[in-house]
Structures are given as structure tokens and as C-alpha cells.
Design an enzyme around this catalytic site. Structure first.
Site, PDB file in Angstrom:
ATOM      1  N   LYS B  65       0.845  -1.200   0.000  1.00  0.00           N
ATOM      2  CA  LYS B  65       0.000   0.000   0.000  1.00  0.00           C
ATOM      3  C   LYS B  65       0.882   1.252   0.000  1.00  0.00           C
ATOM      4  O   LYS B  65       1.917   1.288   0.683  1.00  0.00           O
ATOM      5  CB  LYS B  65      -0.890  -0.018   1.239  1.00  0.00           C
ATOM      6  CG  LYS B  65      -1.944   1.088   1.261  1.00  0.00           C
ATOM      7  CD  LYS B  65      -2.774   1.009   2.552  1.00  0.00           C
ATOM      8  CE  LYS B  65      -3.939   1.996   2.515  1.00  0.00           C
ATOM      9  NZ  LYS B  65      -4.777   1.921   3.728  1.00  0.00           N
ATOM     10  N   SER B 140      -9.695   1.732   2.487  1.00  0.00           N
ATOM     11  CA  SER B 140      -8.824   2.524   1.645  1.00  0.00           C
ATOM     12  C   SER B 140      -7.739   1.705   0.927  1.00  0.00           C
ATOM     13  O   SER B 140      -7.140   2.200  -0.016  1.00  0.00           O
ATOM     14  CB  SER B 140      -8.152   3.597   2.494  1.00  0.00           C
ATOM     15  OG  SER B 140      -7.311   2.989   3.464  1.00  0.00           O
ATOM     16  N   SER B 164      -9.995  -0.420   6.650  1.00  0.00           N
ATOM     17  CA  SER B 164      -9.346  -0.217   5.352  1.00  0.00           C
ATOM     18  C   SER B 164      -8.677  -1.446   4.750  1.00  0.00           C
ATOM     19  O   SER B 164      -8.347  -1.447   3.576  1.00  0.00           O
ATOM     20  CB  SER B 164      -8.327   0.914   5.445  1.00  0.00           C
ATOM     21  OG  SER B 164      -8.976   2.153   5.459  1.00  0.00           O
TER      22      SER B 164
END
Lengths: 474, 470
Positions: B65, B140, B164
């Protein structure tokens, strides 16, 4: 000018714990003072995205030493908070500081006040990180650009906050001097390093609003800024203008303070607990830290009086700087302690001050040698003073200086001859003495000293003059 | 899957496998990656093929990420304000992955600074859901989940502040785990809300998630909130004898009926495998969203203060005085959602409001934590839907932040309580994956994983792949 008793002063002192090896929340070295800008930094003290603070436990230990020496109550648990504000020297956009649950609260120290000893109460002692430093190209108001140096960023600071217990700028200065002495005794602080102690002072006249003069870096500066503030506030009061609560800056070059923001413009720091640091149970550390505390200035002063039989004034003078106190004790081990006290406190300290030097510049062995020559009457007091001055100004060895300057005390023969000559020459003084003016003999003694170029002992000369005169009259 | 891949890499070619992934990514419509570390990854793979080093993840490529700091690889949090920022250091988890032989492929798309549930707030544009390109992958960590589901990476790391990792795992039909707060070092994770978030794995199987967790977890002296780990390998104990709690508050109004049905089926399945279930109550759940958003936004307003363009990242063309320059950089560099959360957080921490909002939110947080503690005195695990509904359409909810915030209702209480949770596939609704959430008590990841593994072995859902990945 100053109406007694209507001045109210409280201080917030930021002390850099610069004897630590590493910074408060990272492993960067604290020895940045002679390094190129931004060379003592890492992701943590630069606040790079994703970095996290790790508390330096030694900082806490040093903080506790100070808290205990200031007679504070150490909290059970202490918390770090974020103080949020923007400034280019603050790379995270917040400063990790303390707010509720500071390290310690409620202490006090004694200072020499305007009317005798005064107790200054300490509100709180808390830990925080130092920001970086802005360097302006030119003066702050005209600089085309500024540069930031983050070497200082993340240094351990201790904020010591007092109650408004000081009644004059002089007392404020006495507090700062005493605080510095204590910090140096604790071996957590070197006051000679630039920016090591920075002071915010709150000052008001009784019944009026207070002004805060921020970020003054010398004790003398604090005294001057506060004196200026008293004049300013008094003049306003006299003209019927209300003093407003505001933050002011001390312009060291012009010796005045100028307003930087009023209460309405005050920052809202949005304090909240720092989630990246866990609460710290400091109460558990106290016994160990307390056991390791050295003898503090007040205690050492008392023990100097009782142990060495010196006056309280001498003891105070010798203990007000730990280096001087250590110097004295080393010398006193090999010399008559009372004589050493007089010569170090009254003569050596004065000569050092006059030259702006510290005690490190003088050799303990040289002092022992000088005291030895004095007590064996090889040199006179005046000669000893000359040796000290020569050592400070030119260096060398005490014995060589005595020889080169012919400071060997005059033999009895030479002194006797000088006494006889002086008595014969000073018939007027003799006359006065015979009329009952004891002091007249001092004039004759002075003549003896002159003739022997200071190599006679004044007490000895006085004794010989008196004997000679009394013999004449017998 | 990873175990098999490791064998394949040893006998075959890691470089070839990796090149295959990169080619796939280059022709992909998913927009899962922000940056590819093609050169460094291929050279590492080539080295691996020569040296065949060991390690729990020997030769395995992994997607990271974009909110996790990677030395030498641009790390932006999908924000304009961090464009061009190349970290000089690796996050703790990256060091751990490298030490176990993994190969960092690149950085995956996300909601800007992890603020979102759909990966639509990224400055690089939205990531698409491999099961339906018109839909969001969740957020996210949407890029990581989409990459794994779409066959562009065998495994990935995300971060979970309020769901997330679990939300995109649920929307993309993969496994995602949010560890107990403190199990994984956050050193190098760019903070959004630091008291809530953890880094977690996204993989296609429970076993792979367990393997990744085993690698990245454990105490790190650079994160003082991190603690010691357990082992998460060899999870054959099964689910037999475990008591599963089912909270009323996580079912009913607002939950898609097909989602509810799939989760109940999952609970029955576990019952068949020897577990028992009972109702539990988490009475403060309805306050969780408000508490979460106040805490997260407040912390974010402070965490994001460092982005001023002075030392790294976006800078406007012309410098003014520092105050103006900072304002201009932040106005141009942050997207709308980030600005909204920073403003709200600043407000919540302001003098006079702190007690009314932030302190109150912390009190609610304590109550929610106590809810879980009470429940875990009665049961071993709690089962619920991960998300109330399957993936929604791109653009469908982004204009209405409040509705979007509501989607986090079953994931945020877990972060507030600091307990671990896993999302794993448990069915489909009109071709879209549904996620089952299993929640455990603090540091009970092992128990949670073994139940998840037993369930997975008894069901086919994790074996289905979207057409795009076929």
C-alpha cells in the site's frame, strides 16, 4: 522608581538537557554545536512521514533529578501531549510536550532576595522536544529568505515554571543563577553552550494585566527586559492607559520590548495526548534517582562552613559554581582550608571574572604552590596577587614568576632597615601618633611597604613599626 | 497458495513469474498500482534465481500500500502533496519482508491518506473492482485488494484504520486481516489516525494471511506501542468446540438481505464443523461511528500538519512568506476529503470543544472496548458481516460523505476496541463477493485464524476468481 512590592514576576525556563548523549525521541547525537547545519538528523527528528518517537529513558532520569533537586512532587504517571502549531522550525507541525500530568509539580528553591532569603515556588517541571533553528539572511524583518537548521530539533528540554514569586528583575536573575548552579551540580546541563537556557518571563504591576516577554537567552537579558517592562508599565499606569495582556519580544540590541501578539491573537495549541507514546509510571523510578542525587549547593555551602571553618559568605561564593567548589576542595586537601577559601573566593574568582575566564583556566597545583609560599612567608600577599595575575595573563610556573619578578619576601634585615628609615622620615606622623591617633602608624607602615616594594608582610611591618616607636618613647 | 508459489519459484523462474505480473499490470484496467518498482524487483528476482535464498517468503513478490514507507520507491499516500517523495528508509514491515526473502513489486493505490471506503479519493484516480470494473474495490487499501483479487500480485499489505483492509477484502473477495493494536510495528506507516491503525495482509487464502502476519508481527523498539507476537503457523486445530457470538447490533436495518443470509450460512457451516453459537450484545455499537470519526479526524488534523512542502513533496511555483506558502501548498496538495477531515479534526480539538468532542469520543471508545471485553468472557469469536452491502458503483456515494461513512459501521468498532478481525469470502450477491468478519479478543489472532482456516477449507468461495483474473 520602583515602588517596593508591587512588581510580580513569574518565569518559564527552558533548559536544554545538553549533557545527554542522544536526543529526546531518537538516537541522534546531541553534540551538534560545531557541526554543519542539518548533519545531526534522522527520519524521526526530521518528522519524516511514518517515523515514530521513542522516549530516551535517560532524559526522563535527568528530568527526575532536576525535579527532585527542586523539591518537586513527582507524578505517579506522566503523559506526553501534542502541542499543535505551524512554524518552519517545527517539522511535524506539532511539538511533543506535556500538559496534564507533567513530570513533577509543586517544588521550591531558596534564592537571595532583595530583603534576605526568598522562597520561590516551582509550579511544574515538564519534558518537551526542542524545535529546530531559523537562520535569517540578514535581519529578521529585512531577510530575503531564511534557512532552517534541524540539528537542534528533538533535543531534550525541561520546562521549569515558577509561581509569580519574584518581586524585582534582580530576584529573577538570582533565581536563574541559582537554577543554573543546581542544574550544573546535577551534571545534566552545560550552561556555556549557546541557547542552553531560554526564558519566558511574565511580569505585571499589582492590579494590572501581565505581559509575557518571550525567549530571552541570557540572565542579564532577562534582568534588562524586566526592568524595561517595569518602566513601560509604570509609565502607562501613570498616564492612565490600561496595560493589556500580550506577548512581547525583547530586542536585545535596543534594550526594549516590543509587542508581538495580544491575548485575542493567542494560539490555540489544540493539546491532546500523543498516541505514539505510552503513559510512563515515573513514580517507580524515584527511589533510585533520589539515591543517586549529588550534594546540592545549599547543603554543600553548609558543610563548607562546618567542615572547613570558613565564613558563610565564602562558602556561598565557593559553592555557587560546582567547578569552583570542586576546585576549592581539591586545593583544601593540600593547603590550609581557611587560607584557601579566602584566596579562591576573594582573589582568584575576582581575577577570573575580570578577565571573563572560568576556573578551568587555573591549575589546582599552582594554587596549592601559591598558598604554600604564602604560609611559609616566602612571598607576601601582594606578591601572591601578582603571581595569580601573571599566571592568568602570561602563564608559566609560580616559582619562576616569583624569581623573575623578585617577589621573594624581603629578609628581616631589609625590613628593619626600611622601618628605621621610615620612622626617622615621618616625624609628623609620629607626632600625631603620640597625640593619640593610632591610625597615624598606618602611614609609616605604608612607607615601609613602599621601600620594600611590597615584599614585606603588612602585619609584620606594623608590628615592627610599633615596636620601634614604643622603644623610642620608652 | 504462497506455499505452492514458493515451490514453483524454486523449480521455475522468479524473474519469469514477476515479468508475467508486470506485463499483466501494464495491460490492466484496474489501476491498482501507483508506482512499480520494476527495475529493482526484476533484478532481485534474477538474483533469487541464481542464489535461491531461503526465508518464509523466498522469491515471493508482494504489493505494498502506498501509505507504507519504502526506501527508494516513491511513497505518496495517493496524495498530490507527497508526489515525488522518495523515503530514505524502509518501514519495519518492509525490512521484515525483505529479511524473509520477499520482493517488493510496487506501491498500490488507496484513498488519499487512507481516508475513504472506496479508493476514489486518490489523486491517481479510482481503482476498479476486478469483479465489476464499474464498481469500487472498497477502501482505503483498494489497490492492494484489487491487485490480489485480479491476479496482479500474489499477496499484498494494506493498513486498517477503520476497516481499510477488511472492507476492500470483502468487496474484492479476498482475505484481509486487521491485527490487534500493537501486534505489528507502525514504524514507517504514514499515520492517518495513529491510535487506531495497524498494517495487515491481503491474500487469497487464510493460510497466506497467517504466513504474512507471522512475518510482519512482533515487537519493534522503534514503535513503543508494539508488543510480542505468537506463532501463526500450523493452524490445524480447527473450529471444533469454539463458541461464536452473534451480535444483534450487526444485523438488520441497512444490511443487504443477501449479505445477512450469507453470514448466517457461514455461522451454520461453522456449527456443522463443531462450533456453537450464541447471541451477544455490543450495546454501544451505535455510537461507534461518531466516536471513530471524531478520534480519527482529530488525530489526522495533527498527523497531517507536517505536510507543508518545506522539506519534501509538493511545492508551489513561487514561495511567499512561510504562512502563505504553507497554506497554498496544503490547499493545492490535499484533496477535498482530506481537507474536510483536517478541518473537522482541527475544530474538534479546539479550545472549548475538546471536552465536548474528543474527550467524549475517548469515553465512548472505552465503553465500546468494554462491550467487547464483556462479550469475550462468554464467547471465543464474534461473527458479523464485514460490510453491510457488496461493492457499490464508482461515483455512486462519493458525493455524500455521510452515507459513505455509514458503510464503516461494522468495521470501526474493532479499531476503537483495538481487537483483531479478519474478513474472508463467504458468498456472492449478484456476482459480487461478500465478506464474513470474524472478531477475536486482544492478541487472539491464532484462534481467529484457525477458525477462519477451518471455515475456508469447508467452503468454495475463496477458489472463485473474477473473469478479469482468469
Amino acid at each position: 522608581m520602583t515602588q517596593k512590592g508591587d512588581v510580580i514576576i513569574g518565569l518559564e525556563v527552558h533548559v536544554q538537557l545538553n549533557k545527554l548523549q542522544s536526543k529526546l525521541f531518537c538516537g541522534c547525537s546531541t553534540a551538534y554545536h560545531n557541526s554543519p547545519p542539518n548533519s545531526h538528523t534522522c527520519p524521526v527528528c526530521l518528522g519524516l512521514p511514518g517515523s515514530l518517537p521513542v522516549l530516551n529513558r535517560k532524559s526522563v532520569e535527568y528530568g527526575l533529578r532536576v525535579a527532585l533537586a527542586l523539591n518537586c512532587q513527582v507524578q505517579q504517571e506522566t503523559y506526553f501531549y501534542r502541542k499543535n502549531y505551524y512554524y518552519p522550525d517545527l517539522p511535524k507541525g506539532f511539538q511533543i510536550s506535556q500538559y496534564d500530568f507533567p513530570l513533577a509539580v509543586g517544588g521550591s528553591i531558596l534564592i537571595k532576595g532583595d530583603d534576605g532569603e526568598r522562597k520561590i515556588r516551582i509550579t511544574r517541571v515538564h519534558m518537551e522536544e526542542d524545535p529546530g533553528r531559523l537562520v535569517h539572511a540578514g535581519t529578521i524583518d529585512r531577510a530575503k529568505y531564511s534557512m532552517v537548521d534541524y540539528n537542534r530539533c528533538g533535543m531534550s528540554l525541561l520546562e521549569v515554571v515558577t509561581e509569580p514569586d519574584m518581586r524585582s528583575p534582580k530576584e529573577a536573575r538570582a533565581f536563574l543563577d541559582k537554577l543554573r548552579t543546581i542544574l550544573e551540580y546535577l551534571d545534566v546541563f552545560d550552561g556555556d553552550l549557546e541557547g542552553s537556557m531560554r526564558v519566558d518571563s511574565n511580569i505585571s504591576l499589582a492590579g494590572g494585566e501581565r505581559a509575557e516577554v518571550k525567549n530571552i537567552s541570557s540572565h542579564k537579558g532577562v534582568e534588562k527586559a524586566l526592568s524595561y517592562e517595569i518602566t513601560r508599565q509604570r509609565n502607562m499606569k501613570r498616564r492612565g492607559i490600561r496595560v493589556i495582556q500580550e506577548t512581547r519580544h525583547f530586542d536585545e540590541a535596543r534594550n526594549i520590548t516590543v509587542s508581538i501578539r495580544t491575548k485575542e491573537e493567542a494560539h490555540d495549541y489544540r493539546y491532546f495526548p500523543e498516541p505514539d507514546l505510552v503513559p510512563l509510571r515515573v513514580a517507580d523510578w524515584v527511589p533510585e534517582v533520589a539515591a543517586s542525587l549529588p550534594e546540592l549547593p545549599d547543603a554543600r555551602r553548609e558543610s563548607f562552613v562546618s567542615q572547613y571553618g570558613m565564613t558563610d559568605d565564602h562558602a556561598k561564593s565557593l559553592t555557587s559554581d560546582i567547578k569552583v567548589a570542586d576546585f576549592y576542595e581539591a586545593v583544601a586537601r593540600e593547603s590550609p582550608p581557611r587560607l584557601a577559601a579566602v584566596w579562591i573566593a576573594d582573589v582568584l574568582k575576582g581575577e577570573l571574572n575580570y578577565r571573563g575566564l572560568t576556573i578551568d583556566r587555573f591549575s589546582r597545583q599552582d594554587m596549592v604552590t601559591i598558598l604554600e609560599m604564602l604560609s611559609s612567608e616566602r612571598i607576601a600577599e601582594d606578591g601572591a596577587v601578582q603571581v595569580i595575575r601573571a599566571l592568568l595573563d602570561q602563564g608559566g610556573l609560580p616559582q619562576d614568576i616569583v624569581k623573575a619578578r623578585k617577589l621573594e619576601r624581603a629578609g628581616d634585615q631589609a625590613v628593619m632597615k626600611a622601618v628605621q628609615e621610615a620612622v626617622a622620615e615621618c616625624s609628623a606622623a609620629l607626632e600625631d601618633y603620640r597625640k593619640g591617633n593610632e591610625r597615624a602608624l598606618n602611614f609609616i607602615v605604608g612607607q615601609v611597604m613602599k621601600k620594600t616594594r611590597g615584599r614585606a608582610s603588612p602585619t609584620e611591618a606594623f608590628r615592627l613599626v610599633k615596636e620601634a616607636v614604643d622603644r623610642m618613647d620608652a | 497458495m504462497l506455499a505452492k508459489l514458493k515451490e514453483q519459484l524454486l523449480s521455475g523462474s522468479a524473474e519469469e513469474y514477476l515479468q508475467g505480473l508486470f506485463d499483466r499490470i501494464e495491460h490492466s484496467k484496474l489501476n491498482a498500482f501507483n508506482a512499480l518498482a520494476r527495475e529493482s524487483a526484476v533484478s532481485r528476482a534474477r538474483e533469487f534465481d541464481r542464489q535461491l535464498w531461503g526465508g518464509a517468503l523466498a522469491g515471493v513478490p508482494i504489493a505494498i500500500k502506498d501509505g507504507i514507507s519504502t526506501r527508494g520507491i516513491e511513497t505518496t499516500c495517493s496524495s498530490r502533496i507527497l508526489r515525488g517523495y522518495i523515503p530514505p528508509y524502509d518501514a519495519h514491515v518492509i525490512e521484515r519482508l525483505k529479511a524473509e526473502g520477499a520482493i517488493i513489486m510496487g506501491k498500490t493505490n488507496m484513498d488519499e491518506f487512507a481516508m475513504g471506503t472506496s479508493t476514489e479519493t486518490s489523486c491517481f484516480g479510482p481503482t476498479r473492482n476486478p469483479w465489476d470494473l464499474d464498481r469500487v474495490p472498497g477502501g482505503s487499501s483498494g489497490g492492494s485488494a484489487a491487485a490480489v483479487a485480479g491476479g496482479e500480485a500474489p499477496c499484498a499489505l494494506g493498513s486498517d484504520t477503520g476497516g481499510s483492509v477488511r472492507c476492500p477484502a470483502s468487496f474484492c473477495g479476498v482475505v484481509g486481516l486487521k491485527p490487534t493494536y500493537g501486534l505489528v510495528s507502525r514504524y514507517g506507516l504514514i499515520s492517518y489516525a495513529n491510535s487506531l491503525e495497524q498494517i495487515g495482509p491481503l491474500t487469497t487464502t487464510v493460510e497466506d494471511t497467517a504466513l504474512l502476519l507471522d512475518v510482519i508481527s512482533g515487537h519493534d523498539p522503534r514503535d513503543t506501542t508494539s508488543l510480542e507476537k505468537d506463532s501463526y503457523l500450523n493452524l490445524e486445530e480447527g473450529v471444533c468446540g469454539l463458541k461464536i457470538g452473534v451480535p444483534d447490533e450487526y444485523f438488520g436495518e441497512g444490511v443487504d438481505p443477501l449479505v445477512e443470509k450469507s453470514v448466517w450460512e457461514a455461522i451454520s457451516r461453522m456449527e456443522e464443523l463443531g462450533a456453537s453459537w450464541q447471541k451477544v450484545s455490543l450495546p454501544h455499537t451505535r455510537y461507534a461511528l461518531a466516536s471513530y470519526y471524531i478520534i480519527a479526524m482529530s488525530e489526522a488534523s495533527s498527523n497531517l500538519a507536517r505536510f507543508d512542502g518545506l522539506r519534501y513533496g509538493h511545492r508551489e511555483a513561487e514561495d511567499q512568506d512561510w504562512h502563505t506558502t504553507f497554506s497554498e501548498v496544503r490547499a493545492a496538495g490535499f484533496g477535498k476529503e482530506v481537507q474536510r477531515r483536517v478541518l473537522l479534526g482541527t475544530y474538534a480539538l479546539s479550545a472549548g470543544y475538546y471536552g465536548r468532542y474528543y474527550l467524549k469520543a475517548l469515553k465512548v471508545r472505552t465503553l465500546i472496548k468494554e462491550d467487547f471485553q464483556r462479550a469475550f468472557q462468554e464467547v471465543d469469536l464474534i461473527a458479523s458481516p464485514t460490510m453491510p452491502f457488496p461493492a457499490f458503483k464508482i461515483g455512486e456515494r462519493i458525493a455524500d460523505p455521510l452515507t459513505l461513512y455509514m458503510a464503516d459501521v461494522f468495521t470501526v468498532p474493532i479499531n476503537l476496541a483495538g481487537v483483531p478481525a479478519i474478513s474472508l469470502p463467504c458468498g456472492f450477491s449478484q456476482g459480487l463477493p461478500i465478506g464474513l468478519q470474524l472478531i477475536a479478543s486482544h492478541f487472539q489472532e491464532r484462534l481467529m485464524l484457525r477458525a477462519a482456516l477451518a471455515y475456508e477449507e469447508a467452503t468454495p468461495y475463496h477458489l472463485q476468481t473474477p473473469e478479469v483474473a482468469a
